[in-house]
Design a protein around this motif. Sequence first.
Motif, PDB file in Angstrom:
ATOM      1  N   UNK A  18       0.829  -1.196   0.000  1.00 37.39           N
ATOM      2  CA  UNK A  18       0.000   0.000   0.000  1.00 37.39           C
ATOM      3  C   UNK A  18       0.866   1.249   0.000  1.00 37.39           C
ATOM      4  N   UNK A  19       0.236   2.381  -0.170  1.00 37.22           N
ATOM      5  CA  UNK A  19       0.953   3.652  -0.261  1.00 37.22           C
ATOM      6  C   UNK A  19       1.237   4.196   1.140  1.00 37.22           C
ATOM      7  N   UNK A  20       1.939   3.407   1.929  1.00 34.25           N
ATOM      8  CA  UNK A  20       2.332   3.806   3.271  1.00 34.25           C
ATOM      9  C   UNK A  20       3.645   3.116   3.607  1.00 34.25           C
ATOM     10  N   UNK A  21       4.587   3.837   4.181  1.00 31.61           N
ATOM     11  CA  UNK A  21       5.893   3.278   4.500  1.00 31.61           C
ATOM     12  C   UNK A  21       5.755   2.212   5.586  1.00 31.61           C
ATOM     13  N   UNK A  22       6.417   1.064   5.359  1.00 33.20           N
ATOM     14  CA  UNK A  22       6.354  -0.038   6.306  1.00 33.20           C
ATOM     15  C   UNK A  22       7.223   0.239   7.534  1.00 33.20           C
ATOM     16  N   UNK A  23       6.698  -0.100   8.715  1.00 34.54           N
ATOM     17  CA  UNK A  23       7.440   0.003   9.974  1.00 34.54           C
ATOM     18  C   UNK A  23       8.035   1.407  10.183  1.00 34.54           C
ATOM     19  N   UNK A  24       7.245   2.416   9.883  1.00 40.00           N
ATOM     20  CA  UNK A  24       7.725   3.795  10.006  1.00 40.00           C
ATOM     21  C   UNK A  24       7.781   4.246  11.467  1.00 40.00           C
ATOM     22  N   UNK A  25       6.905   3.715  12.309  1.00 39.01           N
ATOM     23  CA  UNK A  25       6.817   4.165  13.701  1.00 39.01           C
ATOM     24  C   UNK A  25       7.181   3.089  14.713  1.00 39.01           C
ATOM     25  N   UNK A  26       7.119   1.840  14.317  1.00 41.76           N
ATOM     26  CA  UNK A  26       7.410   0.747  15.242  1.00 41.76           C
ATOM     27  C   UNK A  26       7.883  -0.470  14.450  1.00 41.76           C
ATOM     28  N   UNK A  27       8.819  -1.207  15.007  1.00 37.40           N
ATOM     29  CA  UNK A  27       9.286  -2.426  14.344  1.00 37.40           C
ATOM     30  C   UNK A  27       8.259  -3.547  14.443  1.00 37.40           C
ATOM     31  N   UNK A  28       7.197  -3.346  15.240  1.00 40.05           N
ATOM     32  CA  UNK A  28       6.152  -4.350  15.414  1.00 40.05           C
ATOM     33  C   UNK A  28       4.937  -4.110  14.515  1.00 40.05           C
ATOM     34  N   UNK A  29       4.785  -2.902  13.986  1.00 45.67           N
ATOM     35  CA  UNK A  29       3.599  -2.539  13.196  1.00 45.67           C
ATOM     36  C   UNK A  29       4.030  -2.177  11.787  1.00 45.67           C
ATOM     37  N   UNK A  30       3.589  -2.995  10.818  1.00 42.54           N
ATOM     38  CA  UNK A  30       4.017  -2.780   9.436  1.00 42.54           C
ATOM     39  C   UNK A  30       3.489  -1.464   8.889  1.00 42.54           C
ATOM     40  N   UNK A  31       2.201  -1.270   8.959  1.00 35.06           N
ATOM     41  CA  UNK A  31       1.575  -0.047   8.440  1.00 35.06           C
ATOM     42  C   UNK A  31       0.757   0.565   9.572  1.00 35.06           C
ATOM     43  N   UNK A  32       1.289   1.603  10.165  1.00 38.73           N
ATOM     44  CA  UNK A  32       0.716   2.169  11.383  1.00 38.73           C
ATOM     45  C   UNK A  32      -0.715   2.652  11.169  1.00 38.73           C
TER      46      UNK A  32
END
Length: 226
Positions: A18-32
């Motif tokens: 999807x058009x969202x950076x993976x793991x941008x905010x947490x190493x546990x959440x792929x797409x916040x």
Amino acid sequence: MADGISSFWGPVTSTIECCEKNYAYSSYIAEFYNTISNIPTILLALVGLVNALRQRQQQSDETPMVWEMLLYMYILYSPDWHYRSTMPTFLFLYGAVFAVVHSVIRFGIGFKVHHVILCLLCIPRMYKYYIHTQDGPAKRLAKLYVATLSLGSLCWFCDRVFCKQISSWPINPQGHALWHLLMGFSCYFANTFLMFCRAQQRGWAPKVVYFMGGLPYVKIEKPKSQ
């Protein structure tokens, strides 16, 4: 989109990006944003969060979508089914076999085609119920279903097709997260409308009422003999 920080769950193997950076905010959440957009869906329908972009998590997200369509088909077609025990048995076995096969085989575009076919099988019958329903609030549920489904699909389409252009905007509208949110409401409105239809089939005098003046649900009155 490309990963931000490193992933706790391992490399991304999902066939859908999807058009969202993976793991941008947490190493546990792929797409916040996609993850938090599921929260209203959980509250309404107890649907689980998708918190990683690995192959098996993707398939566990897709399988309930097929189960939901099979449930719709049962409600919509059961009144005209001559052998009452045959249809639920077939749909149950179909759903179980699909879940097992889908857990080990990656269908890719095949899943999308399969899901679209199931949806198309439901549309004519759902329209038949809509035109034969005289209850105004029930008809409004069907309209809300179509409206949220259409708007959610538009958000998904723009997120997939125009990702490069959207990524250059100062603020990403998070179209895929909006799709989650709108599809959650769409499923709720569809389920509530079909509850109304099923209650009518059973002769339970259904009526659409509103929880706290906003959230519609179906209230029934079963005959004393039942």
